[in-house]
Design a protein around this motif. Structure first.
Motif, PDB file in Angstrom:
ATOM      1  N   LEU A   1      18.145  33.195  11.899  1.00 20.69           N
ATOM      2  CA  LEU A   1      17.268  32.287  12.638  1.00 20.69           C
ATOM      3  C   LEU A   1      17.080  30.979  11.881  1.00 20.69           C
ATOM      4  CD1 LEU A   1      14.573  34.805  13.883  1.00 20.69           C
ATOM      5  CD2 LEU A   1      16.107  33.459  15.333  1.00 20.69           C
ATOM      6  N   ALA A   2      16.921  31.072  10.559  1.00 20.67           N
ATOM      7  CA  ALA A   2      16.715  29.877   9.737  1.00 20.67           C
ATOM      8  C   ALA A   2      17.953  28.996   9.708  1.00 20.67           C
ATOM      9  CB  ALA A   2      16.318  30.286   8.326  1.00 20.67           C
ATOM     10  N   GLU A   3      19.118  29.615   9.594  1.00 22.66           N
ATOM     11  CA  GLU A   3      20.360  28.853   9.444  1.00 22.66           C
ATOM     12  C   GLU A   3      20.972  28.424  10.769  1.00 22.66           C
ATOM     13  OE1 GLU A   3      22.895  31.387   7.121  1.00 22.66           O
ATOM     14  OE2 GLU A   3      21.818  30.967   5.249  1.00 22.66           O
TER      15      GLU A   3
ATOM     16  N   VAL B   1      14.213  40.964  16.505  1.00 23.92           N
ATOM     17  CA  VAL B   1      13.593  39.644  16.322  1.00 23.92           C
ATOM     18  C   VAL B   1      12.069  39.791  16.290  1.00 23.92           C
ATOM     19  CG1 VAL B   1      13.254  37.357  17.347  1.00 23.92           C
ATOM     20  CG2 VAL B   1      15.551  38.344  17.223  1.00 23.92           C
ATOM     21  N   ALA B   2      11.514  40.630  17.140  1.00 23.60           N
ATOM     22  CA  ALA B   2      10.066  40.866  17.130  1.00 23.60           C
ATOM     23  C   ALA B   2       9.642  41.495  15.797  1.00 23.60           C
ATOM     24  CB  ALA B   2       9.655  41.758  18.298  1.00 23.60           C
ATOM     25  N   ALA B   3      10.409  42.452  15.299  1.00 21.71           N
ATOM     26  CA  ALA B   3      10.099  43.072  14.005  1.00 21.71           C
ATOM     27  C   ALA B   3      10.195  42.044  12.881  1.00 21.71           C
ATOM     28  CB  ALA B   3      11.040  44.241  13.743  1.00 21.71           C
ATOM     29  N   THR B   4      11.114  41.111  13.012  1.00 26.14           N
ATOM     30  CA  THR B   4      11.267  40.062  12.001  1.00 26.14           C
ATOM     31  C   THR B   4      10.079  39.114  12.019  1.00 26.14           C
ATOM     32  OG1 THR B   4      13.675  40.229  12.196  1.00 26.14           O
ATOM     33  CG2 THR B   4      12.806  38.237  11.157  1.00 26.14           C
ATOM     34  N   TYR B   5       9.595  38.778  13.199  1.00 25.78           N
ATOM     35  CA  TYR B   5       8.407  37.920  13.301  1.00 25.78           C
ATOM     36  C   TYR B   5       7.213  38.613  12.652  1.00 25.78           C
ATOM     37  CZ  TYR B   5       5.156  34.535  15.483  1.00 25.78           C
ATOM     38  OH  TYR B   5       4.213  33.569  15.724  1.00 25.78           O
ATOM     39  N   LYS B   6       7.022  39.894  12.968  1.00 20.78           N
ATOM     40  CA  LYS B   6       5.906  40.659  12.402  1.00 20.78           C
ATOM     41  C   LYS B   6       6.035  40.746  10.885  1.00 20.78           C
ATOM     42  CE  LYS B   6       2.378  43.585  12.746  1.00 20.78           C
ATOM     43  NZ  LYS B   6       1.496  43.186  11.668  1.00 20.78           N
ATOM     44  N   ALA B   7       7.225  41.032  10.390  1.00 18.74           N
ATOM     45  CA  ALA B   7       7.435  41.145   8.942  1.00 18.74           C
ATOM     46  C   ALA B   7       7.210  39.807   8.244  1.00 18.74           C
ATOM     47  CB  ALA B   7       8.844  41.658   8.659  1.00 18.74           C
ATOM     48  N   THR B   8       7.642  38.719   8.870  1.00 12.70           N
ATOM     49  CA  THR B   8       7.443  37.390   8.287  1.00 12.70           C
ATOM     50  C   THR B   8       5.955  37.049   8.262  1.00 12.70           C
ATOM     51  OG1 THR B   8       9.625  36.716   9.091  1.00 12.70           O
ATOM     52  CG2 THR B   8       8.121  34.965   8.433  1.00 12.70           C
ATOM     53  N   SER B   9       5.249  37.355   9.319  1.00  7.38           N
ATOM     54  CA  SER B   9       3.807  37.127   9.368  1.00  7.38           C
ATOM     55  C   SER B   9       3.089  37.940   8.293  1.00  7.38           C
ATOM     56  CB  SER B   9       3.242  37.493  10.740  1.00  7.38           C
ATOM     57  OG  SER B   9       3.746  36.630  11.723  1.00  7.38           O
ATOM     58  N   ASP B  10       3.486  39.198   8.142  1.00  7.13           N
ATOM     59  CA  ASP B  10       2.879  40.054   7.121  1.00  7.13           C
ATOM     60  C   ASP B  10       3.150  39.515   5.721  1.00  7.13           C
ATOM     61  OD1 ASP B  10       1.978  41.697   9.149  1.00  7.13           O
ATOM     62  OD2 ASP B  10       3.486  43.261   8.806  1.00  7.13           O
ATOM     63  N   ARG B  11       4.363  39.004   5.500  1.00  2.00           N
ATOM     64  CA  ARG B  11       4.710  38.428   4.197  1.00  2.00           C
ATOM     65  C   ARG B  11       3.849  37.206   3.915  1.00  2.00           C
ATOM     66  NH1 ARG B  11       9.337  34.970   2.168  1.00  2.00           N
ATOM     67  NH2 ARG B  11       9.723  34.600   4.364  1.00  2.00           N
ATOM     68  N   MET B  12       3.634  36.363   4.918  1.00  4.61           N
ATOM     69  CA  MET B  12       2.784  35.189   4.731  1.00  4.61           C
ATOM     70  C   MET B  12       1.342  35.607   4.439  1.00  4.61           C
ATOM     71  SD  MET B  12       4.743  32.577   4.897  1.00  4.61           S
ATOM     72  CE  MET B  12       6.033  33.599   4.220  1.00  4.61           C
TER      73      MET B  12
ATOM     74  N   ASP C   1       9.541  26.951   1.587  1.00  4.29           N
ATOM     75  CA  ASP C   1      10.988  27.186   1.647  1.00  4.29           C
ATOM     76  C   ASP C   1      11.533  26.608   2.949  1.00  4.29           C
ATOM     77  OD1 ASP C   1      13.558  28.201   1.898  1.00  4.29           O
ATOM     78  OD2 ASP C   1      12.995  30.261   1.483  1.00  4.29           O
ATOM     79  N   PRO C   2      12.499  25.686   2.871  1.00  2.21           N
ATOM     80  CA  PRO C   2      13.030  25.060   4.092  1.00  2.21           C
ATOM     81  C   PRO C   2      13.592  26.069   5.103  1.00  2.21           C
ATOM     82  CG  PRO C   2      13.888  23.954   2.139  1.00  2.21           C
ATOM     83  CD  PRO C   2      13.128  25.154   1.664  1.00  2.21           C
ATOM     84  N   GLU C   3      14.068  27.195   4.601  1.00  3.28           N
ATOM     85  CA  GLU C   3      14.606  28.216   5.495  1.00  3.28           C
ATOM     86  C   GLU C   3      13.519  28.769   6.422  1.00  3.28           C
ATOM     87  OE1 GLU C   3      17.926  29.920   5.149  1.00  3.28           O
ATOM     88  OE2 GLU C   3      18.422  28.018   4.210  1.00  3.28           O
ATOM     89  N   LEU C   4      12.296  28.786   5.944  1.00  2.30           N
ATOM     90  CA  LEU C   4      11.202  29.344   6.729  1.00  2.30           C
ATOM     91  C   LEU C   4      10.944  28.529   7.990  1.00  2.30           C
ATOM     92  CD1 LEU C   4       9.160  31.636   6.746  1.00  2.30           C
ATOM     93  CD2 LEU C   4       7.640  30.204   5.390  1.00  2.30           C
ATOM     94  N   LEU C   5      11.140  27.222   7.910  1.00  2.00           N
ATOM     95  CA  LEU C   5      10.924  26.362   9.078  1.00  2.00           C
ATOM     96  C   LEU C   5      11.785  26.802  10.257  1.00  2.00           C
ATOM     97  CD1 LEU C   5       9.740  23.877  10.500  1.00  2.00           C
ATOM     98  CD2 LEU C   5      11.608  22.550   9.482  1.00  2.00           C
TER      99      LEU C   5
ATOM    100  N   LEU D   1       4.214  21.546   8.870  1.00  2.00           N
ATOM    101  CA  LEU D   1       5.364  21.214   9.703  1.00  2.00           C
ATOM    102  C   LEU D   1       5.967  19.876   9.295  1.00  2.00           C
ATOM    103  CD1 LEU D   1       7.187  21.960  12.058  1.00  2.00           C
ATOM    104  CD2 LEU D   1       5.501  20.947  13.594  1.00  2.00           C
ATOM    105  N   GLU D   2       5.144  18.861   9.142  1.00  2.00           N
ATOM    106  CA  GLU D   2       5.648  17.545   8.732  1.00  2.00           C
ATOM    107  C   GLU D   2       6.299  17.600   7.358  1.00  2.00           C
ATOM    108  OE1 GLU D   2       6.096  14.644  10.266  1.00  2.00           O
ATOM    109  OE2 GLU D   2       5.439  15.683  12.072  1.00  2.00           O
ATOM    110  N   LEU D   3       5.682  18.312   6.444  1.00  2.00           N
ATOM    111  CA  LEU D   3       6.229  18.452   5.096  1.00  2.00           C
ATOM    112  C   LEU D   3       7.561  19.199   5.130  1.00  2.00           C
ATOM    113  CD1 LEU D   3       5.327  17.676   2.239  1.00  2.00           C
ATOM    114  CD2 LEU D   3       4.212  19.895   2.077  1.00  2.00           C
ATOM    115  N   SER D   4       7.663  20.213   5.976  1.00  2.00           N
ATOM    116  CA  SER D   4       8.907  20.977   6.096  1.00  2.00           C
ATOM    117  C   SER D   4      10.020  20.153   6.718  1.00  2.00           C
ATOM    118  CB  SER D   4       8.674  22.237   6.934  1.00  2.00           C
ATOM    119  OG  SER D   4       7.763  23.097   6.290  1.00  2.00           O
ATOM    120  N   LEU D   5       9.665  19.293   7.658  1.00  2.00           N
ATOM    121  CA  LEU D   5      10.670  18.449   8.308  1.00  2.00           C
ATOM    122  C   LEU D   5      11.142  17.318   7.404  1.00  2.00           C
ATOM    123  CD1 LEU D   5       9.127  18.240  11.878  1.00  2.00           C
ATOM    124  CD2 LEU D   5      11.262  19.395  11.239  1.00  2.00           C
TER     125      LEU D   5
END
Length: 196
Positions: free
Chosen positions: A28-30, A63-74, A107-111, A170-174
């Motif tokens: 998704l990031a790449e 993809v839903a599991a990835t969103y949940k895992a990313t949210s949990d990591r944050m 991390d730019p990949e996170l955007l 968001l602005e900083l990531s962009l």
């Protein structure tokens, strides 16, 4: 002379699931949503495409599991920032808010992954539910920190500060050269002083 056979090791189901989730976040990031497909994910994870369906109902479930895992990591990153800030309520509040401007959140990949999740949340009920739960949890924890800091109307302040952090992130990531992470931290610190 007999040849030595390499021992076969089977990875646990949790390890395979985690590898597929991580590979999905990377895709998704790449590549964005358009380039995220079963073959690409499985190639990144180093597994056969059949394993995706074995561990997840399909790519939408993954993809839903990835969103949940990313949210949990944050959530864990923000909790660690608060824990590392000591016992002063204002320092804990500031640490929670400004963790978004430090690695690994920057991390730019996170955007790329987040923008894909946000896009899906607009059209997919399950992704919208994950988004709603994630943001409600973030705001609730922020509200608790605001109350501990003596803020009145913590619920509205949590909404406002969350939007401010998201916009700055968001602005900083962009464009990391637009104002810089330290400037973002200073803006949040000034907002907290003015509002709390």
């Amino acid at each position: 002379m007999p040849t030595a056979r390499q021992a076969f090791t089977r990875e646990s189901a949790d390890t395979r699931r985690a590898a597929l989730v991580e590979a999905t976040a990377i895709c998704l990031a790449e590549e964005g949503l358009a380039g995220t497909n079963v073959r690409a994910i499985c190639a990144k994870a180093g597994v056969s495409p059949g394993l995706l369906r074995h561990y997840f109902g399909g790519i939408d479930d993954l993809v839903a599991a990835t969103y949940k895992a990313t949210s949990d990591r944050m959530d864990a990153i923000f909790a660690d920032a608060v824990d590392g800030a000591g016992s002063d309520p204002r320092a804990r509040l500031t640490a929670y808010l400004t963790a978004s401007f430090r690695p690994p959140v920057t991390d730019p990949e996170l955007l790329g992954a987040w923008t894909a999740f946000w896009a899906l949340a607009r059209s997919d009920a399950r992704m919208a539910a994950i988004h709603a739960e994630s943001y409600a949890g973030y705001r609730a924890r922020l509200g608790e920190l605001l109350v501990a800091s003596g803020a009145a109307d913590a619920e509205r302040l949590a909404i406002m500060l969350t939007a401010m952090v998201d916009g700055l992130w968001l602005e900083l990531s962009l464009d990391a050269t637009s104002f810089g992470a330290e400037a973002a931290v200073q803006m949040i610190e000034r907002a907290v002083v003015a509002l709390v």
